[in-house]
Design a protein around this motif. Structure first.
Motif, PDB file in Angstrom:
ATOM      1  N   GLN A   1     -86.514  63.437  56.441  1.00 42.92           N
ATOM      2  CA  GLN A   1     -85.187  62.913  56.078  1.00 42.92           C
ATOM      3  C   GLN A   1     -84.303  62.773  57.311  1.00 42.92           C
ATOM      4  O   GLN A   1     -83.592  61.787  57.471  1.00 42.92           O
ATOM      5  CB  GLN A   1     -84.489  63.849  55.078  1.00 42.92           C
ATOM      6  CG  GLN A   1     -84.969  63.701  53.654  1.00 42.92           C
ATOM      7  CD  GLN A   1     -84.334  64.743  52.738  1.00 42.92           C
ATOM      8  OE1 GLN A   1     -84.121  65.899  53.127  1.00 42.92           O
ATOM      9  NE2 GLN A   1     -84.032  64.336  51.519  1.00 42.92           N
ATOM     10  N   ILE A   2     -84.346  63.786  58.171  1.00 41.66           N
ATOM     11  CA  ILE A   2     -83.524  63.736  59.390  1.00 41.66           C
ATOM     12  C   ILE A   2     -83.931  62.540  60.247  1.00 41.66           C
ATOM     13  O   ILE A   2     -83.092  61.751  60.678  1.00 41.66           O
ATOM     14  CB  ILE A   2     -83.657  65.053  60.199  1.00 41.66           C
ATOM     15  CG1 ILE A   2     -83.012  66.217  59.428  1.00 41.66           C
ATOM     16  CG2 ILE A   2     -83.013  64.912  61.583  1.00 41.66           C
ATOM     17  CD1 ILE A   2     -83.202  67.584  60.076  1.00 41.66           C
ATOM     18  N   LEU A   3     -85.232  62.378  60.443  1.00 41.08           N
ATOM     19  CA  LEU A   3     -85.699  61.274  61.295  1.00 41.08           C
ATOM     20  C   LEU A   3     -85.401  59.915  60.672  1.00 41.08           C
ATOM     21  O   LEU A   3     -84.988  58.984  61.368  1.00 41.08           O
ATOM     22  CB  LEU A   3     -87.196  61.437  61.584  1.00 41.08           C
ATOM     23  CG  LEU A   3     -87.549  62.679  62.423  1.00 41.08           C
ATOM     24  CD1 LEU A   3     -89.058  62.866  62.516  1.00 41.08           C
ATOM     25  CD2 LEU A   3     -86.937  62.590  63.827  1.00 41.08           C
TER      26      LEU A   3
ATOM     27  N   GLU B   1     -75.401  57.013  65.977  1.00 40.16           N
ATOM     28  CA  GLU B   1     -76.486  57.990  66.066  1.00 40.16           C
ATOM     29  C   GLU B   1     -75.974  59.292  66.693  1.00 40.16           C
ATOM     30  O   GLU B   1     -76.277  60.388  66.217  1.00 40.16           O
ATOM     31  CB  GLU B   1     -77.657  57.462  66.895  1.00 40.16           C
ATOM     32  CG  GLU B   1     -78.716  58.554  67.039  1.00 40.16           C
ATOM     33  CD  GLU B   1     -79.960  58.150  67.796  1.00 40.16           C
ATOM     34  OE1 GLU B   1     -80.151  56.959  68.086  1.00 40.16           O
ATOM     35  OE2 GLU B   1     -80.753  59.060  68.096  1.00 40.16           O
ATOM     36  N   ARG B   2     -75.177  59.151  67.746  1.00 40.61           N
ATOM     37  CA  ARG B   2     -74.593  60.334  68.394  1.00 40.61           C
ATOM     38  C   ARG B   2     -73.771  61.130  67.391  1.00 40.61           C
ATOM     39  O   ARG B   2     -73.808  62.347  67.327  1.00 40.61           O
ATOM     40  CB  ARG B   2     -73.724  59.864  69.570  1.00 40.61           C
ATOM     41  CG  ARG B   2     -73.190  60.950  70.478  1.00 40.61           C
ATOM     42  CD  ARG B   2     -74.301  61.684  71.204  1.00 40.61           C
ATOM     43  NE  ARG B   2     -74.414  63.061  70.707  1.00 40.61           N
ATOM     44  CZ  ARG B   2     -75.371  63.912  71.055  1.00 40.61           C
ATOM     45  NH1 ARG B   2     -76.337  63.546  71.868  1.00 40.61           N
ATOM     46  NH2 ARG B   2     -75.389  65.124  70.567  1.00 40.61           N
TER      47      ARG B   2
ATOM     48  N   GLU C   1     -87.231  63.800  71.561  1.00 43.82           N
ATOM     49  CA  GLU C   1     -85.902  63.684  72.169  1.00 43.82           C
ATOM     50  C   GLU C   1     -84.814  64.056  71.158  1.00 43.82           C
ATOM     51  O   GLU C   1     -83.878  64.807  71.464  1.00 43.82           O
ATOM     52  CB  GLU C   1     -85.730  62.244  72.631  1.00 43.82           C
ATOM     53  CG  GLU C   1     -84.561  61.986  73.531  1.00 43.82           C
ATOM     54  CD  GLU C   1     -84.447  60.490  73.815  1.00 43.82           C
ATOM     55  OE1 GLU C   1     -85.505  59.830  74.016  1.00 43.82           O
ATOM     56  OE2 GLU C   1     -83.314  59.984  73.798  1.00 43.82           O
ATOM     57  N   ARG C   2     -84.941  63.552  69.922  1.00 46.22           N
ATOM     58  CA  ARG C   2     -83.921  63.839  68.888  1.00 46.22           C
ATOM     59  C   ARG C   2     -83.960  65.300  68.474  1.00 46.22           C
ATOM     60  O   ARG C   2     -82.928  65.959  68.333  1.00 46.22           O
ATOM     61  CB  ARG C   2     -84.130  62.955  67.659  1.00 46.22           C
ATOM     62  CG  ARG C   2     -83.415  61.622  67.693  1.00 46.22           C
ATOM     63  CD  ARG C   2     -83.575  60.937  68.987  1.00 46.22           C
ATOM     64  NE  ARG C   2     -82.956  59.625  69.052  1.00 46.22           N
ATOM     65  CZ  ARG C   2     -83.454  58.648  69.794  1.00 46.22           C
ATOM     66  NH1 ARG C   2     -84.568  58.819  70.499  1.00 46.22           N
ATOM     67  NH2 ARG C   2     -82.823  57.489  69.849  1.00 46.22           N
TER      68      ARG C   2
ATOM     69  N   ILE D   1     -80.911  68.018  68.756  1.00 49.24           N
ATOM     70  CA  ILE D   1     -80.406  68.742  67.584  1.00 49.24           C
ATOM     71  C   ILE D   1     -80.555  70.252  67.777  1.00 49.24           C
ATOM     72  O   ILE D   1     -79.601  71.013  67.616  1.00 49.24           O
ATOM     73  CB  ILE D   1     -81.138  68.286  66.300  1.00 49.24           C
ATOM     74  CG1 ILE D   1     -80.752  66.839  65.956  1.00 49.24           C
ATOM     75  CG2 ILE D   1     -80.825  69.221  65.129  1.00 49.24           C
ATOM     76  CD1 ILE D   1     -81.608  66.207  64.867  1.00 49.24           C
ATOM     77  N   LEU D   2     -81.749  70.674  68.148  1.00 51.38           N
ATOM     78  CA  LEU D   2     -81.991  72.118  68.231  1.00 51.38           C
ATOM     79  C   LEU D   2     -81.287  72.748  69.428  1.00 51.38           C
ATOM     80  O   LEU D   2     -80.746  73.850  69.327  1.00 51.38           O
ATOM     81  CB  LEU D   2     -83.493  72.407  68.250  1.00 51.38           C
ATOM     82  CG  LEU D   2     -84.195  72.025  66.933  1.00 51.38           C
ATOM     83  CD1 LEU D   2     -85.669  72.367  66.991  1.00 51.38           C
ATOM     84  CD2 LEU D   2     -83.545  72.703  65.736  1.00 51.38           C
ATOM     85  N   ASN D   3     -81.248  72.036  70.542  1.00 56.08           N
ATOM     86  CA  ASN D   3     -80.530  72.573  71.696  1.00 56.08           C
ATOM     87  C   ASN D   3     -79.041  72.720  71.364  1.00 56.08           C
ATOM     88  O   ASN D   3     -78.433  73.755  71.650  1.00 56.08           O
ATOM     89  CB  ASN D   3     -80.717  71.667  72.906  1.00 56.08           C
ATOM     90  CG  ASN D   3     -80.159  72.292  74.159  1.00 56.08           C
ATOM     91  OD1 ASN D   3     -80.497  73.428  74.498  1.00 56.08           O
ATOM     92  ND2 ASN D   3     -79.262  71.585  74.827  1.00 56.08           N
TER      93      ASN D   3
END
Ligand SMILES: Nc1ncnc2c1ncn2[C@@H]1O[C@H](COP(=O)(O)OP(=O)(O)OP(=O)(O)O)[C@@H](O)[C@H]1O
Ligand SMILES: [Mg+2]
Ligand SMILES: [Zn+2]
Length: 269
Positions: A146-148, A170-171, A199-200, A204-206
């Motif tokens: 869903q996120i992607l 997107e940002r 990359e995404r 998100i996680l960082n």
């Protein structure tokens, strides 16, 4: 339901939760011949702001009302499975109890088991549900797919070329995902590990790690088996406590039970 003529409205007066703003969050006032829009006292605007723009990230209907408390541990068939389930439940329960303090560590869970249907999503969502009701903290749920998909949908018609820079929307979407206080990321590891995916996920996680947001992952893989970039895997290790789930499908057990109940009924037992 009464239909009003002429105006095209199909709802009656009583169907709005707030008559004053008709659930829009704003009402108009006339002053000195001018019309002003005024934020309604019912708090609709505030509530929408809290709910955020991530409309896709809602907890699935199937898991509504599921709590850590009503997570079953005796329905697993082997003693070993029951032990693992009991431990997971106990940790989840204490986590919710102590959430206010633990929150500052930024640590969530990583529920994994090679077997599908073992209760990982069920327990992850239950923690989110409990945190929402107990602490009124915003918690959301999304599968990695869903996120992607949501990210891809911001790309529009133009094929995205590398180095072109991210489109603004997107940002914003990624910033919204980063800012969710408690997020269940369901089924990590099913996505194809392409460059753009890495990359995404990294962003998100960082972002969530830096802001110490709580993330609860579920997966069919151990963290070390994930095919994602090392820098992502390292971050997951830092953000979550790995918990092993029973290698047993409750989903199958429930299906077997349903089938045998149906058979009993059809045979008139
Ligand atoms: N311990 C449990 N108590 C009550 N219901 C459960 C329990 N475990 C699983 N279930 C139910 O069984 C079904 C499957 O569970 P769930 O979706 O959590 O499995 P999963 O481990 O996330 O599977 P997958 O690996 O396929 O994502 C769900 O309908 C869930 O509500
Ligand atoms: Mg699941
Ligand atoms: Zn109102």
């Amino acid at each position: 339901m009464k239909h009003l003529h002429d105006s095209g409205e199909t709802t009656t007066k009583t169907e709005y939760k707030c008559q004053k703003c008709r659930d829009t969050g704003y009402y108009e006032i006339e002053k000195d011949g001018y019309t002003f829009s005024h934020e309604c006292e019912c708090g609709k605007v505030q509530r929408d702001r809290l709910a955020g723009r991530l409309k896709f990230a809602t907890i699935p209907k199937e898991f509504e009302g599921q709590t850590v408390d009503n997570f079953l541990t005796d329905c697993y068939s082997t003693p070993q499975s029951r032990e693992l389930a009991k431990l997971a439940k106990q940790l989840a329960s204490r986590y919710v109890e102590q959430f206010q303090e633990i929150r500052e560590t930024g640590k969530g869970f990583y529920f994994h088991s090679g077997v599908k249907g073992s209760g990982k999503t069920r327990l992850a969502v239950s923690i989110a549900n409990d945190i929402i009701t107990r602490y009124m903290i915003g918690a959301k749920f999304a599968t990695t797919i869903q996120i992607l998909d949501q990210i891809k949908s911001t790309w529009g018609e133009k094929p995205k070329e590398r180095g072109e820079g991210e489109p603004v929307s997107e940002r914003r979407l990624i910033d919204d995902i980063i800012s969710v206080p408690v997020l269940v990321i369901d089924d990590i590891g099913v996505e194809r590990p392409k460059d753009w995916v890495n990359e995404r996920f990294y962003n998100i996680l960082n972002g969530r790690m830096i802001e110490k947001r709580i993330t609860i992952f579920t997966s069919n893989y151990r963290i070390s088996e994930l095919q994602l970039d090392d820098r992502i895997v390292n971050r997951i290790e830092k953000m979550a406590l790995p918990i092993e789930f029973p290698a047993e499908s409750i989903r199958s057990a429930i299906a077997r039970k349903e089938n045998s109940d149906l058979l009993d009924r059809l045979l008139g037992v």
